[in-house]
Design an enzyme around this catalytic site. Structure first.
Site, PDB file in Angstrom:
ATOM      1  N   HIS A  64       0.830  -1.212   0.000  1.00 39.76           N
ATOM      2  CA  HIS A  64       0.000   0.000   0.000  1.00 39.76           C
ATOM      3  C   HIS A  64       0.858   1.253   0.000  1.00 39.76           C
ATOM      4  O   HIS A  64       1.904   1.318   0.655  1.00 39.76           O
ATOM      5  CB  HIS A  64      -1.028  -0.009   1.136  1.00 39.76           C
ATOM      6  CG  HIS A  64      -0.497   0.047   2.532  1.00 39.76           C
ATOM      7  ND1 HIS A  64      -0.211   1.230   3.175  1.00 39.76           N
ATOM      8  CD2 HIS A  64      -0.226  -0.929   3.440  1.00 39.76           C
ATOM      9  CE1 HIS A  64       0.202   0.989   4.410  1.00 39.76           C
ATOM     10  NE2 HIS A  64       0.216  -0.325   4.598  1.00 39.76           N
TER      11      HIS A  64
ATOM     12  N   GLU B  70      -5.106   1.962   2.799  1.00 42.15           N
ATOM     13  CA  GLU B  70      -5.069   0.711   3.560  1.00 42.15           C
ATOM     14  C   GLU B  70      -5.211   0.980   5.047  1.00 42.15           C
ATOM     15  O   GLU B  70      -5.857   0.211   5.767  1.00 42.15           O
ATOM     16  CB  GLU B  70      -3.755  -0.026   3.284  1.00 42.15           C
ATOM     17  CG  GLU B  70      -3.664  -1.413   3.928  1.00 42.15           C
ATOM     18  CD  GLU B  70      -3.177  -1.397   5.377  1.00 42.15           C
ATOM     19  OE1 GLU B  70      -3.339  -2.419   6.076  1.00 42.15           O
ATOM     20  OE2 GLU B  70      -2.635  -0.360   5.814  1.00 42.15           O
TER      21      GLU B  70
ATOM     22  N   ASP C 106       3.175  -6.386   3.587  1.00 37.80           N
ATOM     23  CA  ASP C 106       2.804  -5.271   4.476  1.00 37.80           C
ATOM     24  C   ASP C 106       3.193  -5.573   5.926  1.00 37.80           C
ATOM     25  O   ASP C 106       2.495  -5.181   6.853  1.00 37.80           O
ATOM     26  CB  ASP C 106       1.302  -4.986   4.369  1.00 37.80           C
ATOM     27  CG  ASP C 106       0.902  -3.732   5.137  1.00 37.80           C
ATOM     28  OD1 ASP C 106       1.783  -2.891   5.410  1.00 37.80           O
ATOM     29  OD2 ASP C 106      -0.290  -3.594   5.493  1.00 37.80           O
TER      30      ASP C 106
END
Length: 469
Positions: A288, A334, A362
């Site tokens: 993201h 996100e 992530d």
């Protein structure tokens, strides 16, 4: 010169590499056939590793990220910085020679923290470091001055509900794990408001602290009054807990200027290497692009976004074109709960049968150990074989499940998912704090992460058959 020769050599590889080993369309492929097919990628995997870790692409993902993070800074949903980041990446991906570079519009939350501070007035003057939590309301213009009640859990708060009315609730919850303890950040204001508190201050969800508060999103409930809420440092939470346990009266003045605006236009950023044989089928790699408004967002999730970009760059540099389309998606918003990813899913779910695997990084780009994987048993066995190609850098483990807010929408409906697993021992030291800067990143570790991400995504995209589901 050695890479030109390597590309030439790879074009001469045995024709079974990456192709079906069926004798004809009616002959079912056995797992032994699949193992042999994957083994045929060993030289390509080595070429990717050599280019990423030792060759001309060494440190490239780190250097690209450093320029981006230093130039743009933090990138909160709805902010001008996020707009600038998206424009920057659109140009960078196009200049890198990737295909179908485009932006897909979405609507995202727009919250700004404004000026904020907290001061302990009793038993002594002490400046409390705070970071307002996402979606928090502001205090009145004159601020809130109130006595504090310190609790270690929601259960303790409920037992002491009569004491909490009209006070500021300070949560000094012990850190167990991020997944377990984060509920105090997301629900702390609601639970405090239910017992009549005027504000809540939550001990930062961090495994280690040097007097640094950590922010994050929090959720109000429609039927519960909204009160201002912020995170404080571990040190201040523990200090107030000690004071309270001695019977000391604590009074705090809190002032927050947070504002919530109507949703803003934003974009998911997309680029591809179009598949040579099954272009409609997709292997998705992602991270993201948004971050919190503190630090540089280098770790969360600049690193994941940039190794995902690097995967396409490495494949392009080696002159490879997989059978399926390799699609890079840099998600927006996100941090507010996968807002951009949810809208992407709604837009593309009608083609769900064409999504081979969804991959998201992530959880940092520290030293990698393997992949988290969500899928059926046969797909897991295939992933184990693919990961064996990474034996040269000793990154071969396949863990029980994939994690990723942005890919969860796909995994819930049966699409296989993968997430990078790495050394998380220091991740929550810096997470959502001013400490999330390029200083946290290590170029050698990012090289390894990029190699893992590239080998896995390329092999899956080039195998004759999609992963079973």
């Amino acid at each position: 010169m050695k890479y030109i020769l390597l590309i030439f050599f790879m074009n001469l590889l045995p024709q079974h590499a990456g192709k079906s080993l069926r004798r004809d369309d009616s002959y079912p492929k056995t797992f032994e056939d699949i193992k042999n097919e994957i083994a045929g990628y060993r030289d390509i995997a080595k070429a990717i590793i050599d280019l990423a870790v030792h060759g001309k692409a060494q440190n490239r993902s780190y250097e690209r990220l450093a320029v981006f993070a230093d130039t743009i800074g933090p990138r909160l949903s709805g902010s001008k910085n996020l707009d600038a980041a998206i424009k920057y990446m659109f140009s960078a991906l196009w200049e890198d020679g990737l295909e179908n570079v485009h932006l897909e519009p979405v609507k995202v939350p727009h919250w700004e923290r404004g000026e904020e501070f907290a001061m302990m007035l009793e038993p002594r003057n002490h400046s409390i470091a705070i970071l307002g939590l996402g979606s928090s309301i502001a205090t009145p213009p004159e601020g809130i001055t109130a006595e504090v009640i310190v609790v270690a859990s929601f259960d303790e708060l409920r037992k002491r509900a009569q004491e909490a009315k009209g006070k500021i609730v300070v949560y000094n919850e012990p850190y167990i794990s991020y997944g377990e303890t984060v509920r105090y950040r997301s629900q702390g204001a609601v639970e405090a408001a239910k017992v009549g508190a005027v504000a809540s201050l939550i001990r930062s969800i961090a495994s280690f602290s040097i007097h640094s508060p950590h922010t994050g999103w929090q959720n109000y409930q429609p039927d519960v009054p909204r009160i201002p809420t912020a995170c404080i440092s571990v040190e201040d939470a523990e200090m107030m807990s000690r004071m309270s346990s001695r019977g000391t009266k604590i009074v705090v003045h809190l002032k927050m200027g947070a504002k919530t605006y109507p949703h803003s236009p934003s974009f998911n950023t997309v680029a591809e290497i179009v598949g040579s044989k099954y272009p409609e089928q997709i292997v998705l790699v992602s991270g993201h692009l948004d971050s919190w408004d503190v630090g540089q967002g280098a770790m969360d999730d600049g690193g994941g976004a940039f190794i995902s970009w690097e995967a396409l760059s490495l494949i392009k540099d080696l002159g490879l074109r997989p059978k399926r389309t390799l699609r890079l998606v840099l998600w927006t918003a996100e941090e507010q709960g996968g807002v951009g990813a949810e809208q992407y899913y709604q837009l593309h779910k009608e083609n769900i049968s064409n999504f081979d695997i969804v991959m998201e990084s992530d959880e940092g780009t520290f030293r990698p150990s393997g992949l988290g994987f969500t899928g059926n048993a046969k797909a897991r066995d295939i992933m184990k074989e693919i990961m064996s190609l990474l034996q040269p850098i000793n990154v071969t483990d396949v863990y029980d499940s994939a994690d990723g807010t942005d890919i969860d929408y796909w995994m819930r409906v049966g699409v296989p998912g993968a997430s990078l697993r790495d050394d998380l021992s220091k991740y929550f030291w810096f997470h959502h704090s001013q400490g999330d800067t390029m200083t946290v990143q290590d170029p050698n570790q990012m090289n390894l992460c990029a190699a893992v991400w590239t080998v896995v995504s390329y092999v899956i995209a080039d195998m004759e058959e999609m992963l079973p589901r």
